[in-house]
Design a protein around this motif. Sequence first.
Motif, short mmCIF file in Angstrom:
data_model
loop_
_atom_site.label_atom_id
_atom_site.label_comp_id
_atom_site.label_asym_id
_atom_site.label_seq_id
_atom_site.Cartn_x
_atom_site.Cartn_y
_atom_site.Cartn_z
N TYR A 36 0.85 -1.31 -0.07
CA TYR A 36 0.09 -0.17 -0.07
C TYR A 36 1.03 1.13 0.02
O TYR A 36 0.52 2.07 -0.63
CB TYR A 36 -0.90 -0.11 1.09
N TRP A 160 -3.66 6.02 11.39
CA TRP A 160 -3.98 5.83 10.00
C TRP A 160 -5.68 5.54 9.74
O TRP A 160 -6.34 5.73 8.92
CB TRP A 160 -3.22 5.12 9.15
N ARG A 163 -7.96 8.23 10.45
CA ARG A 163 -8.00 9.05 9.12
C ARG A 163 -9.06 8.58 8.23
O ARG A 163 -9.69 9.28 7.36
CB ARG A 163 -6.69 9.42 8.87
N ARG A 164 -8.70 7.14 7.84
CA ARG A 164 -9.40 6.57 6.65
C ARG A 164 -10.81 6.65 7.05
O ARG A 164 -11.70 6.89 6.19
CB ARG A 164 -9.05 5.27 6.61
N ALA A 192 -7.48 -1.33 4.05
CA ALA A 192 -8.06 -0.12 3.50
C ALA A 192 -9.41 -0.83 2.71
O ALA A 192 -10.69 -0.06 2.96
CB ALA A 192 -7.04 0.13 2.21
#
Length: 353
Positions: A36, A160, A163-164, A192
């Motif tokens: 990623y 992270w 934030r996603r 993700a």
Amino acid sequence: MPPKKQADNSAMKELKRALREGTLERLYVFHGEESYLREHYLGQLKAALLPPGLEEFNLHTIQGKEFTPDWLAQVMDCLPMMSQHTLVVVTDYDLYGGAAAPREKLLALLEDIPDYCCVVFVYDLLPYKADARTKMAALLKKRGKVVPFHRQDQGDLVSWIARRFKALDHDIDSADAKYLLFLCGDLMTRLAGEIGKIGAYARHHQITREDIDAVAIPQLDAVVFQMTDAIARRKFDQAAAVLSQLMSMRESPVMILAVMGKNLRQLYSARLALEAGRGRDYLMELWAMRSAYPADKLMDAARGFTLPWCRSAVRRCMEVDLAMKSTGADPQELLVSFLLELSIPMSKRRGLC
């Protein structure tokens, strides 16, 4: 025991700074298991060097099996079209292998890359195996940058993940973010996809553990741990239901037992740590764990077992593994029998003692 080595992210941070300040090198090697991040920074490199809409003229890509130094010489000579740069991306080419003559020619080309050109060797399916004794290693140290993309630490991943979810108009607390890491692993590409599914499923602003359990696909290690954890809490029907779920997913009994074996050895380690007055940090160091979540779970589970039970469980797991591979008995029946054996109290069992 020496402390666990932290992943060296200095090269990635330097690349990030170079992208921000416009001081990129002419030669890069991108490798590492965190695909990623590798693809993210390759995209950032393209955005920094190539004007939008002109990629077709200034971006040259090739797979390693088709790559030759002659092809590289040809595309390096191509001047940029309505741009200041060209970008060359070579995927899965072994820089340290091949015949001597082509390798010498490649070295000469990489020694003299034009100012307008940036060459990136990307290792995706092919593992990167550097040889520090070679001319190629010396050239990369002198003329380029080797950027490894490692799995990220738990703290960075939790931030992270938050934030996603924020980008999907959701919030998640750190405890549930850690649970997601435990359930689905710490590779960002997979996370993700799971975050996207959970965000689409959730009906409320705050992501809950129920949302995660409803749609996330757990990794095998996490499912097997749930089975062992159910045994620790004396919920044997739940443990049997987890095993039934694994079998319905057509997971190999040999693979399930292998993961059970690892989990039981970790449980044994956790019980030994408790006996010696040690804590979670010792267990994380012993098993090179990046996340504290599974270590905490193991320490809690170990309190539900005695040291003789853990020792015997590890031994019996090895015996069942041998039986699966050498006796011709039905592996599924052996696995079910082993789970039943684990559920019998120590004072009443014959095999596990």
